[in-house]
Scaffold this motif. Sequence first.
Motif, short mmCIF file in Angstrom:
data_model
loop_
_atom_site.label_atom_id
_atom_site.label_comp_id
_atom_site.label_asym_id
_atom_site.label_seq_id
_atom_site.Cartn_x
_atom_site.Cartn_y
_atom_site.Cartn_z
N THR A 1 3.83 5.94 -10.58
CA THR A 1 4.32 6.81 -9.51
C THR A 1 4.28 6.13 -8.15
OG1 THR A 1 2.17 7.80 -8.94
CG2 THR A 1 3.38 8.79 -10.76
N LEU A 2 3.39 5.16 -8.00
CA LEU A 2 3.21 4.54 -6.69
C LEU A 2 4.42 3.69 -6.27
CD1 LEU A 2 -0.57 3.55 -6.92
CD2 LEU A 2 0.48 5.64 -6.02
N ALA A 3 5.32 3.46 -7.20
CA ALA A 3 6.54 2.73 -6.84
C ALA A 3 7.51 3.62 -6.06
CB ALA A 3 7.22 2.20 -8.10
N VAL A 4 7.32 4.95 -6.16
CA VAL A 4 8.26 5.86 -5.48
C VAL A 4 7.56 6.91 -4.62
CG1 VAL A 4 10.11 5.57 -7.17
CG2 VAL A 4 8.35 7.31 -7.56
N LEU A 5 6.28 7.16 -4.86
CA LEU A 5 5.56 8.15 -4.06
C LEU A 5 4.71 7.47 -3.00
CD1 LEU A 5 4.35 10.65 -6.83
CD2 LEU A 5 6.42 10.77 -5.42
N GLU A 6 4.23 8.25 -2.05
CA GLU A 6 3.39 7.73 -0.97
C GLU A 6 2.11 7.11 -1.52
OE1 GLU A 6 3.86 7.03 2.66
OE2 GLU A 6 4.20 9.19 2.78
N ALA A 7 1.77 5.94 -1.03
CA ALA A 7 0.56 5.25 -1.48
C ALA A 7 -0.68 6.01 -1.01
CB ALA A 7 0.53 3.83 -0.94
N PRO A 8 -1.76 6.04 -1.80
CA PRO A 8 -2.98 6.74 -1.39
C PRO A 8 -3.50 6.33 -0.02
CG PRO A 8 -3.13 6.15 -3.69
CD PRO A 8 -1.88 5.50 -3.16
N GLY A 9 -3.32 5.06 0.34
CA GLY A 9 -3.78 4.59 1.63
C GLY A 9 -3.07 5.23 2.81
N LYS A 10 -1.96 5.95 2.52
CA LYS A 10 -1.20 6.61 3.58
C LYS A 10 -1.28 8.13 3.48
CE LYS A 10 2.07 2.76 4.04
NZ LYS A 10 3.50 2.35 3.98
N TRP A 11 -2.15 8.64 2.61
CA TRP A 11 -2.28 10.08 2.50
C TRP A 11 -2.97 10.65 3.74
CZ3 TRP A 11 -4.35 10.92 -3.20
CH2 TRP A 11 -3.35 10.53 -4.10
N GLY A 12 -2.45 11.71 4.28
CA GLY A 12 -3.08 12.36 5.42
C GLY A 12 -3.14 11.46 6.64
N GLY A 13 -4.07 11.79 7.51
CA GLY A 13 -4.19 11.04 8.75
C GLY A 13 -4.85 9.69 8.59
N LYS A 14 -5.85 9.57 7.67
CA LYS A 14 -6.61 8.34 7.51
C LYS A 14 -6.36 7.63 6.18
CE LYS A 14 -10.94 8.43 8.42
NZ LYS A 14 -12.36 8.87 8.38
N GLY A 15 -5.76 8.32 5.24
CA GLY A 15 -5.58 7.74 3.91
C GLY A 15 -6.77 8.02 3.02
N ALA A 16 -6.55 7.94 1.71
CA ALA A 16 -7.65 8.11 0.77
C ALA A 16 -8.66 6.98 0.93
CB ALA A 16 -7.11 8.15 -0.66
N ASP A 17 -9.90 7.25 0.53
CA ASP A 17 -10.96 6.25 0.66
C ASP A 17 -11.06 5.37 -0.58
OD1 ASP A 17 -12.16 7.25 3.24
OD2 ASP A 17 -12.27 9.06 2.01
N ILE A 18 -10.84 5.97 -1.74
CA ILE A 18 -10.92 5.27 -3.02
C ILE A 18 -9.71 5.68 -3.85
CG2 ILE A 18 -12.32 4.84 -5.08
CD1 ILE A 18 -14.72 6.00 -3.52
N ALA A 19 -9.14 4.74 -4.60
CA ALA A 19 -8.05 5.06 -5.53
C ALA A 19 -8.38 4.46 -6.89
CB ALA A 19 -6.71 4.51 -5.03
N VAL A 20 -8.29 5.28 -7.92
CA VAL A 20 -8.57 4.83 -9.28
C VAL A 20 -7.49 5.36 -10.21
CG1 VAL A 20 -11.08 4.67 -8.97
CG2 VAL A 20 -10.05 6.83 -9.73
N GLY A 21 -7.48 4.85 -11.43
CA GLY A 21 -6.53 5.34 -12.41
C GLY A 21 -6.51 4.49 -13.65
#
Length: 533
Positions: free
Chosen positions: A239-259
């Motif tokens: 999904t990250l090829a077409v959706l917003e990257a976790p680092g850009k979520w919200g004002g500061k971005g997610a802190d950790i990304a797993v999967g």
Amino acid sequence: MPFIPHTPEDVSSMLGAIGAASIEDLFDEIPPALKTGKLKDVPDGLPEMAVTRLMQERALADGFWSNFIGAGVYEHHIPAAIWQITTRGEFYSAYTPYQAEASQGTLQLIYEYQTMMTRLTGLDVSNASLYDGASALAEAVLMAVRAHKSSRRVLVPKTVHPIYRKVVLTTVKNQGIELVELDYDSATGQTILPADPGTFAGLVIPQPNFFGVLEDVHAMTDWAHAQGALAIALVNPTTLAVLEAPGKWGGKGADIAVGEGQPLGAPMSSGGPYFGFMCCRQEFVRQMPGRIVGRTVDLDGKPGFSLTLQAREQHIRRSKATSNICTNQGLVVTAATQYMALLGPQGLAKVASNSHANTVALADKLAAIPGVAKAFSSPYFHEVVLTLNDNILKGTSAKDVLRALQAQNILGGLDVSAWYPELGQAILVCVTETKTAADLDLYAQDKEFYELADAHIALCNTHMGKVKPAKVSAAMLFAASRFNAFVIYASSENKAQFLLEKESAIAYFMQEYEKYLRENVDEHLSRYEDPAG
């Protein structure tokens, strides 16, 4: 076991040199009661040609399935070059790269993998991989608790994969960490954020969630940060090829990304091996488990690679270790790196967009069938939950539908009714880029199959009053065998091919008949009020 070319003379000579009469003497310290002796149920060895023939027959007996099951493991096209490169000896047999001077190729590949994952997730740092998606989420929960310091509570939506939730609970339940389950909106399928959550260390944000639904990740990320907690993104890498990257979520971005990294070039392979990925912001890098490969220069100023920040008890004090993970899934990561490099950003985006388009197309076809509906109104990626209306379908269960599709060699999805009973009879359906328009039509249009079957049954019924049922049954079996024998003959180009495929084709038809017979017998058995008959 590898082939060891020792002649009887070689063996006799070696035994004589050590003073042993036989190979069995080398194991004389093992009590006879513990020895199995000859394995009576293991058949004798076969020549290579016979084994090849046997494996072909077994493979044919497996059948050819059109797969619409996802739920964490996805059928994507894997270019042949991926595993051709991955299984080269330099990668296939490489050991953990402790000695940097002897492992530059392996280290560089892992470094490239880390670089690709940070670009996909929009975060600063990636480790060298973890065991799988579920254990990666468990490690992220532990990481959030370590980083937060003052709270040992983590909020986990009910829309996170049920098996992931079980793995996380198993990992943390004896460490004084509380997992708080968040419910979802029955109309949208999205997570409901509590008005008064109390203090917590982290919030898990699945994107997409187990239902395939896209969560409001920006609002969830900002909400977690407003509560002083870490935002843990649980993502499907495709999904990250077409959706917003976790680092850009919200004002500061997610802190950790797993999967789970399986979609990136790893075959389904009956459940593994796969690999988990983990990325984070720079400020949390010393809380990250596993290994990280770094790029540096040697004494001559030449670039090179080495392991760094190995936060394991094997390398540092046990009390300071962040995890006891002793390896990464290096070989599968090798395949994932080749996959991402070969497809590139445009190729990954095409896989994602085609998967989404196929899912929308099939969901629309199925939702047009009376009694079938999409469970949720929110946008979805490449999975969708479909519910069955009992008022229209009159007791038809998800298992009934999936069984009928299976009779046509279609794996129609996953019955999620037991995990989410509030949904009623519900099926999670997944479609990837591997499916064609014909595949979607075949899934949605099974009417012709049953009409043909009903026509044959009706013909038999017309004879039931004139001829004994046993003779009608025997005639039906004979007719089916005659027709299927013709099918085998007609599909062969010549006599040699006919002889080669004869036994495997017969085995296939016998297996299919047994499967259908058992299903129908079980159906009649279920009609007895008394289970004992």
